[in-house]
Design an enzyme around this catalytic site. Structure first.
Site, mmCIF file in Angstrom:
data_model
loop_
_atom_site.group_PDB
_atom_site.id
_atom_site.type_symbol
_atom_site.label_atom_id
_atom_site.label_comp_id
_atom_site.label_asym_id
_atom_site.label_seq_id
_atom_site.Cartn_x
_atom_site.Cartn_y
_atom_site.Cartn_z
ATOM 1 N N GLU A 144 -6.059 -0.660 -7.264
ATOM 2 C CA GLU A 144 -4.993 0.234 -8.142
ATOM 3 C C GLU A 144 -3.943 -0.900 -8.778
ATOM 4 O O GLU A 144 -3.289 -1.846 -7.985
ATOM 5 C CB GLU A 144 -4.315 1.037 -6.951
ATOM 6 C CG GLU A 144 -5.249 2.155 -6.325
ATOM 7 C CD GLU A 144 -4.467 3.033 -5.441
ATOM 8 O OE1 GLU A 144 -4.691 4.350 -5.150
ATOM 9 O OE2 GLU A 144 -3.439 2.298 -4.525
ATOM 10 N N ASN A 167 -3.772 6.320 -1.036
ATOM 11 C CA ASN A 167 -2.954 6.560 0.378
ATOM 12 C C ASN A 167 -2.190 7.902 0.115
ATOM 13 O O ASN A 167 -1.940 8.560 1.033
ATOM 14 C CB ASN A 167 -2.013 5.342 0.632
ATOM 15 C CG ASN A 167 -3.098 4.483 1.145
ATOM 16 O OD1 ASN A 167 -4.037 4.556 1.642
ATOM 17 N ND2 ASN A 167 -2.506 2.862 1.034
ATOM 18 N N SER A 181 0.781 -1.069 0.113
ATOM 19 C CA SER A 181 0.100 0.167 0.122
ATOM 20 C C SER A 181 1.029 1.321 -0.038
ATOM 21 O O SER A 181 0.386 2.508 -0.111
ATOM 22 C CB SER A 181 -1.013 0.107 1.162
ATOM 23 O OG SER A 181 -0.303 -0.201 2.591
ATOM 24 N N HIS A 228 -2.940 -2.977 -5.809
ATOM 25 C CA HIS A 228 -3.191 -2.559 -4.393
ATOM 26 C C HIS A 228 -4.697 -2.736 -4.427
ATOM 27 O O HIS A 228 -5.672 -2.195 -4.599
ATOM 28 C CB HIS A 228 -2.751 -1.017 -4.130
ATOM 29 C CG HIS A 228 -3.082 -0.830 -2.657
ATOM 30 N ND1 HIS A 228 -3.293 0.745 -2.409
ATOM 31 C CD2 HIS A 228 -3.163 -1.379 -1.685
ATOM 32 C CE1 HIS A 228 -3.742 0.779 -1.328
ATOM 33 N NE2 HIS A 228 -3.461 -0.360 -0.772
#
Length: 324
Positions: A191, A229, A158, A179
């Site tokens: 992702e 993130n 991540s 991800h």
């Protein structure tokens, strides 16, 4: 006039669909991806294994002991039926059919304590172990020797750079980030992170794989935190800094973001859901790589909570107490 517009829209839609390649609607698996190996039987590994098997792939789940693998298998069993619960209650599927689908999914899941053995016939390997760079590098270095040359490697990291994880492998063109988001069976986003050497063919196969397992995919370069993130973690830390300065209470900050920004939960509740240790680990890594960027500055409050074992919901206490 409305009927004419609707008729015109239908004609235009029919013509547009005729231009879409037949492969777009194919229910077959992406070329060369039939067998998937998932390294790590924790929360994320469980979810990835479940959605992949449910989509019809043969999946081998790997962990360090048979005991952990049995626990993971049992968790997947429970999660599948939990996912069917609402549809069963609404009469959309019978208990019998739900159980049949669950059994079919579980039948496609094998397990192995030897990662090297598990990847010998793999077309895709998805690593889902803790965010520890040396550990990930060690795993991929070992698998690089055992897996077929055309096998694609993907990390569920991540926050760690794909280029760093891939550094111990010889297959840079067949290496990328996948991800997933927690809980994997419910969260629709995936992702796909292209490393500097990731080939277009690899990306295309992963994108098709993502659609096949029911995800909406987004593409991103190998930048810190990727998309979600990179935006989310600094937001959480800015909320903590606001609280540390005494500008507002955590309760009021959470309320403000829910009612003022329309977020389903405030930043402190969200941090507790994500895991305070996870938040800290991500920011620590970014701060180490970019020490002069204020946005990546660590938080003493967060460090103190993690040091005291208060990791959020999973430990029963974080910014809030969940032991009540």
């Amino acid at each position: 006039r409305n009927r004419m517009l609707c008729r015109a829209a239908r004609v235009a839609s029919t013509r547009a669909l005729a231009q879409v390649p037949r492969a777009f609607f194919s229910t077959t698996h992406p070329a060369n991806i039939k067998n998937v190996t998932v390294i790590g039987g924790g929360l994320m590994g469980n979810g990835i294994t479940q959605v992949t098997a449910a989509a019809g792939y043969n999946v081998t789940m790997v962990d360090i002991s048979e005991e952990l693998l049995k626990k993971s298998y049992a968790n997947i069993d429970k999660t599948i039926m939990k996912g069917f619960k609402r549809d069963i209650e609404k009469g959309k599927i019978s208990q019998e059919d739900a159980t049949k689908k669950k059994d079919e999914t579980l039948a496609r899941i094998a397990s192995n304590v030897s990662a090297e053995e598990a990847v010998k016939s793999a077309d895709l390997v998805i690593e889902a172990v803790p965010e520890n760079l040396p550990l990930k590098q060690k795993i991929f270095a070992s698998l690089d020797k055992a897996a077929p040359a055309d096998c694609i490697f993907a990390s569920n990291t991540s926050s760690l750079p794909i280029k760093d994880i891939q550094a111990t492998c010889s297959r840079g063109d067949k290496f990328a980030g996948l991800h997933f988001f927690n809980p994997v069976p419910q969260m629709k986003l995936l992702e796909i992170v292209n490393g500097a050497e990731t080939s277009q063919a690899t990306y295309d196969k992963l994108a098709e794989f993502g659609v096949k397992i029911g995800k909406s995919t987004v593409k991103c370069k190998d930048t810190p935190g990727f998309i979600v993130n990179r935006l989310l973690v600094p937001y959480l830390f800015e909320a903590i800094r606001l609280y540390e300065r005494g500008d507002a209470s955590k309760e009021d900050i959470d309320t403000a973001m829910k009612l003022g920004a329309g977020y389903p939960m405030g930043p402190f509740t969200l941090a507790d859901v994500v895991g305070l240790d996870t938040c800290k680990s991500i920011m620590d890594g970014w701060h180490k790589a970019y020490p002069n960027m204020e946005i990546f500055e660590p938080s003493k409050t967060l460090a103190d909570l993690v040091g005291a074992g208060k990791l959020g919901m999973k430990s029963g206490e974080g910014f809030y107490n969940y032991k009540k």
